[in-house]
Design a protein around this motif. Sequence first.
Motif, short mmCIF file in Angstrom:
data_model
loop_
_atom_site.label_atom_id
_atom_site.label_comp_id
_atom_site.label_asym_id
_atom_site.label_seq_id
_atom_site.Cartn_x
_atom_site.Cartn_y
_atom_site.Cartn_z
N ARG A 83 -22.05 -33.74 19.72
CA ARG A 83 -23.25 -34.56 19.78
C ARG A 83 -23.86 -34.70 18.40
O ARG A 83 -24.19 -33.72 17.75
N ASP A 126 -26.97 -36.06 16.27
CA ASP A 126 -28.36 -36.52 16.36
C ASP A 126 -28.58 -37.50 15.21
O ASP A 126 -28.55 -37.11 14.04
N ARG A 185 -30.60 -41.81 20.74
CA ARG A 185 -30.75 -40.84 19.66
C ARG A 185 -29.44 -40.11 19.36
O ARG A 185 -29.20 -39.70 18.24
N TYR A 186 -28.63 -39.95 20.38
CA TYR A 186 -27.41 -39.16 20.18
C TYR A 186 -26.15 -40.00 20.30
O TYR A 186 -26.07 -40.91 21.10
#
Length: 556
Positions: free
Chosen positions: A28, A30, A470-471
């Motif tokens: 993931r 960010d 956002r990710y």
Amino acid sequence: MAQPLAREVVEEIAKQYGVCIRPVPLRRQDILTGQVEVIDVPCGATLESKCPPCAKRNRQLRRAQCREGWHLEAEPVNLPDNADEYQRHLVELRADAQAWRDEVEKAGGDTTDLDAAIEDLDEEINRAGMRGNVLGRASGKRSRSTKRRQDAPDLPKRQMTKTTLGRTFTGADGKTYRPSMFVTLTLPSYGRVLEGAPPDPDRCDYVRAARDALHFSKLVDRFVQNLRRVAGYDVQYFATVEPQKRLAPHLHMAIRGTLPRAELRQIIAATYHQVWWPSTDVVRFEGKHLPVWEDGAGYLDPTTGEVLPTWEQALDALDQDDEAEPLHVLRFGDQLDIQSVLAGTPDADQLIQYLSKYLTKSLGDALGTDDPRRKAHAERLLEALRFEPCSPTCPNWLRYGVQPKGAKPGMAPGRCRGKAHKPDHLGYAGRRVLVSRKWSNKTLTEHKQDRRTWVLEALGLPDEPVDPHRYIWRPVKPGDPDLAPIGVRLLRSVHERQRWRNHLARLEAEADGQDLMTNNELPVWRLGTGSRQQVSTPKIWTPSPIERPCPSLVAG
Ligand SMILES: [Zn+2]
Ligand SMILES: [Zn+2]
């Protein structure tokens, strides 16, 4: 860290803590902070999953979902959900998997694993609360000539009202009763079966058993249509498909509202489904004598060079043939069980336990038994399924001289990768839990969200919506240097779970103290060995695990 512990030991510990033992690692990123992390997402697990903690959690969620809708007192409000972060992530993953698959195929590689992964992802996407197919493919429904249209069976028909709620009755005591139904439906007999195996296998109709299992979900759809027509309201249901000892699928259905028993019996007896597929009576190609692929033309007869009819052409021919018979006709068996249930009674709760009792067992679990007679029975059914077409795209169609829908090179009869042919499924590849759209106000995703919110609240953490953009999520391949060994990852998750539990226990101890000081009548919650137990409120009724055996399991 995990070195001294065998994988099994770590898995045992993880199970005790309700931690997923088959986590899916995802990287993931960010995009606000640039931070990159590898995160373990619970396998999510289908109900019959081999990951017990996820399967157990799913079963609990299903029970909550069933309870929520059975005796609903007001119409549910169904609002379209926004795709949340998890759903978006799944869709992205699905797109990536498709791209890899196409690359692998182009390079002439084996796509088996990727195909299976894509299938699982599609299921998970549907489970996550989205409807329809991700690729937005139209279903391409054919308009069948009228003579093929299945007549509505001869059944009473009531004026349709818009409600999804059952009728209520007022008793002599002035109390309002809200009755519902619990129905068990089975398939017919294929020959005598004793303790899960036929004493005389030669007199057992395995082909019929195989076809009934393959098309079982269609028969259930028909039943619901007929039920609604007769009942005159938008009947809602929560049903589970479970294996019978004799290996046929059967159905338990919680139905909201009630109908006279005699009418229900009439509907069940009148319900049938016709499978209008090309005939499989004549085997045209087998062994080494198989159709050959030619680019631009499709599959050809290896002897004459004649192009085999495509799926569409075969269906058109079927439509024009006045003499044609359906490939198969399904009906329910006479073993059925109808129970009336009242909202809020112990019976209702026991039946909900019961509905989900066998969900973690796969249809083919009997294959694993030591009883050689039952094993042989399962193997004969599997053999019958081997060349039975499971869907329009099944390569088995080549055996009967028809090109499967979406034909591509490399197809061969008997080598279909569809779930239906596999020992775990024994012909039934459909969903194990069938829930009508207006069953309750909540989708399964929302039930999951409820649990999450509960935990976050208990931890005193804000449950703020995360910006889905956002990710960026990426799959992590096995052998990736950033990926810790599975043992380490499981122990990390256990540690995390322990931290939560300790925190919760502290919060509850504090709450206990306060409640006890201010009001002794307040319910007190205490955390035992991981399960919440209400210890001081008087109990009106204690649900005990139902041990009543399913009538058809006993008979089957
Ligand atoms: Zn899992
Ligand atoms: Zn198939």
